[in-house]
Design a protein around this motif. Structure first.
Motif, mmCIF file in Angstrom:
data_model
loop_
_atom_site.group_PDB
_atom_site.id
_atom_site.type_symbol
_atom_site.label_atom_id
_atom_site.label_comp_id
_atom_site.label_asym_id
_atom_site.label_seq_id
_atom_site.Cartn_x
_atom_site.Cartn_y
_atom_site.Cartn_z
ATOM 1 N N SER A 186 0.829 -1.207 0.000
ATOM 2 C CA SER A 186 0.000 0.000 0.000
ATOM 3 C C SER A 186 0.860 1.253 0.000
ATOM 4 C CB SER A 186 -0.911 0.004 1.230
ATOM 5 O OG SER A 186 -1.787 -1.106 1.212
ATOM 6 N N TYR A 187 0.337 2.304 -0.611
ATOM 7 C CA TYR A 187 0.990 3.607 -0.536
ATOM 8 C C TYR A 187 1.041 4.054 0.922
ATOM 9 C CZ TYR A 187 0.909 4.292 -5.597
ATOM 10 O OH TYR A 187 1.121 4.173 -6.944
ATOM 11 N N GLY A 188 2.159 4.601 1.331
ATOM 12 C CA GLY A 188 2.341 5.036 2.709
ATOM 13 C C GLY A 188 3.084 4.031 3.561
ATOM 14 N N ASP A 189 3.145 2.742 3.134
ATOM 15 C CA ASP A 189 3.918 1.751 3.873
ATOM 16 C C ASP A 189 5.410 1.951 3.628
ATOM 17 O OD1 ASP A 189 1.730 0.573 5.013
ATOM 18 O OD2 ASP A 189 1.565 -1.036 3.531
ATOM 19 N N ASP A 190 6.218 1.470 4.554
ATOM 20 C CA ASP A 190 7.674 1.620 4.477
ATOM 21 C C ASP A 190 8.228 0.628 3.440
ATOM 22 O OD1 ASP A 190 10.387 1.841 4.824
ATOM 23 O OD2 ASP A 190 10.302 1.829 7.014
ATOM 24 N N LEU A 191 8.625 1.118 2.269
ATOM 25 C CA LEU A 191 9.113 0.258 1.195
ATOM 26 C C LEU A 191 10.447 -0.387 1.570
ATOM 27 C CD1 LEU A 191 8.262 2.341 -2.021
ATOM 28 C CD2 LEU A 191 7.052 0.367 -1.079
ATOM 29 N N ASP A 192 11.323 0.362 2.225
ATOM 30 C CA ASP A 192 12.613 -0.205 2.626
ATOM 31 C C ASP A 192 12.423 -1.372 3.584
ATOM 32 O OD1 ASP A 192 14.042 1.590 1.084
ATOM 33 O OD2 ASP A 192 14.160 3.084 2.696
ATOM 34 N N GLN A 252 2.571 -14.072 5.074
ATOM 35 C CA GLN A 252 2.633 -14.244 6.519
ATOM 36 C C GLN A 252 3.603 -13.256 7.166
ATOM 37 O OE1 GLN A 252 3.659 -18.407 6.822
ATOM 38 N NE2 GLN A 252 1.520 -19.062 7.047
ATOM 39 N N ARG A 253 4.786 -13.129 6.588
ATOM 40 C CA ARG A 253 5.804 -12.247 7.180
ATOM 41 C C ARG A 253 5.408 -10.781 7.082
ATOM 42 N NH1 ARG A 253 10.842 -14.139 8.050
ATOM 43 N NH2 ARG A 253 11.038 -12.116 9.127
ATOM 44 N N LEU A 254 4.798 -10.401 5.980
ATOM 45 C CA LEU A 254 4.381 -9.007 5.849
ATOM 46 C C LEU A 254 3.290 -8.666 6.857
ATOM 47 C CD1 LEU A 254 4.348 -8.504 1.970
ATOM 48 C CD2 LEU A 254 5.970 -7.543 3.616
ATOM 49 N N GLU A 255 2.354 -9.577 7.062
ATOM 50 C CA GLU A 255 1.289 -9.316 8.031
ATOM 51 C C GLU A 255 1.822 -9.313 9.459
ATOM 52 O OE1 GLU A 255 -1.832 -12.099 7.329
ATOM 53 O OE2 GLU A 255 -2.450 -11.175 5.426
ATOM 54 N N GLU A 256 2.873 -10.112 9.728
ATOM 55 C CA GLU A 256 3.486 -10.082 11.064
ATOM 56 C C GLU A 256 4.081 -8.716 11.377
ATOM 57 O OE1 GLU A 256 6.361 -13.159 11.095
ATOM 58 O OE2 GLU A 256 4.894 -14.804 11.151
ATOM 59 N N HIS A 257 4.467 -7.980 10.329
ATOM 60 C CA HIS A 257 5.048 -6.647 10.513
ATOM 61 C C HIS A 257 4.056 -5.549 10.149
ATOM 62 C CE1 HIS A 257 8.674 -9.165 10.446
ATOM 63 N NE2 HIS A 257 9.283 -8.183 11.089
ATOM 64 N N PHE A 259 1.990 -5.135 7.724
ATOM 65 C CA PHE A 259 1.703 -4.805 6.331
ATOM 66 C C PHE A 259 0.417 -5.534 5.941
ATOM 67 C CE2 PHE A 259 6.197 -3.918 6.552
ATOM 68 C CZ PHE A 259 6.378 -2.847 5.692
ATOM 69 N N GLN A 260 -0.665 -4.809 5.867
ATOM 70 C CA GLN A 260 -1.940 -5.421 5.534
ATOM 71 C C GLN A 260 -2.072 -5.599 4.023
ATOM 72 O OE1 GLN A 260 -3.988 -6.658 7.843
ATOM 73 N NE2 GLN A 260 -2.459 -5.964 9.358
ATOM 74 N N LEU A 261 -2.918 -6.565 3.632
ATOM 75 C CA LEU A 261 -3.143 -6.820 2.220
ATOM 76 C C LEU A 261 -3.790 -5.598 1.591
ATOM 77 C CD1 LEU A 261 -3.045 -8.934 -0.089
ATOM 78 C CD2 LEU A 261 -5.379 -9.560 0.549
#
Length: 276
Positions: A186-192, A252-257, A259-261
């Motif tokens: 999503s826009y606004g999430d930390d890309l790095d 799984q890893r993105l949602e743990e941090h 990062f929502q779908l």
């Protein structure tokens, strides 16, 4: 009737016939045994060689064996004084008539020979045939037909001429395949941070080639998401296993941090008019 005179008259003819018969029988038996021996030898050599598709072995063996046997039969006929030139001419005329009547069938035979000779596909390989959009694993390449087992387990039989005239995509011929996985963020999430997480997931995944090295980068800006591409190489025989494992672990890893779908978002504007 003087039997002695008849014996003396026909003895040479009987003697020649017996000699010709025995020699013809010997040629026939020896030639038949030789054809069997050569057929078995071809089968053994073919099974030891990786350059030849094992599904083509029966056809090649049959062609060679019957070519030898036909030659033996012609030699046997000459032992009895039969002129084989006229017989060959008659067979040639009959073959031409049959060939014209079975033109489509002969096209399949010719295509089957070309498929076996040039080997664009082999038994056990995963392919897609553009004609009809057929995808699956090659089961058999016959003299007339090619059999393909689709991914849903259904067997599809395709004429060799259709396979030969189509564009063939072979997924198994090369040992390695490149895999591109698109990960929306999503826009606004930390890309790095997202790229760092994806690098950890890739580093922990088995069966990924070290060379060329896997790369992770921002590849596209879409209407409501930023797309990060994971590009790596893996063995062809484990491609889909690696793909499925990565797709699961990435989410799984993105949602743990946190990062929502990403969900496509649309903003609608309602314009109202003031009526006097």
């Amino acid at each position: 009737m003087n039997w002695q005179v008849l014996w003396e008259k026909y003895y040479p003819l009987i003697g020649d016939f017996v000699i010709n018969f025995l020699s013809a029988l010997a040629v026939f038996i020896v030639g038949w045994l030789i054809s069997k021996f050569i057929g078995k030898s071809i089968r053994k050599i073919a099974h030891r060689s990786n350059a030849l598709d094992y599904t083509a072995v029966p056809m090649i063996e049959g062609i060679v064996v019957w070519a030898i046997r036909i030659l033996v039969i012609l030699v046997v006929l000459t032992q009895f004084g039969i002129k084989t030139t006229s017989l060959i001419a008659a067979l040639g005329a009959a073959g031409l008539a049959i060939g014209l009547a079975l033109q489509g069938t002969l096209q399949n035979i010719a295509a089957g020979i070309m498929l076996i000779a040039l080997r664009p596909i082999r038994a056990g390989e995963s392919v897609t045939i553009s004609s009809g959009g057929i995808s699956g694993t090659v089961s058999e390449i016959g003299l007339f037909l090619t059999r393909i087992i689709q991914n849903d387990g259904i067997q599809v039989t395709v004429p060799n001429s259709s396979v030969w005239s189509s564009t063939i995509i072979n997924f198994s011929r090369n040992k390695t395949r490149r895999m591109d996985i698109l990960v929306p963020v999503s826009y606004g999430d930390d890309l790095d941070k997202a790229i760092e997480i994806l690098e950890e997931v890739v580093a922990q995944q088995e069966n990924i080639d070290l060379e060329p090295k896997a790369s992770i980068y921002v590849s596209e800006y879409r209407e409501s998401v930023v797309v990060i591409t994971i590009r790596l190489w893996t063995a062809s025989n484990v491609y889909w296993n690696v793909h499925a494992a990565l797709m699961k672990r990435i989410r799984q890893r993105l949602e743990e941090h946190a990062f929502q779908l990403p969900v496509p978002a649309r903003i609608s504007k309602v314009v109202t008019e003031d009526h006097e």
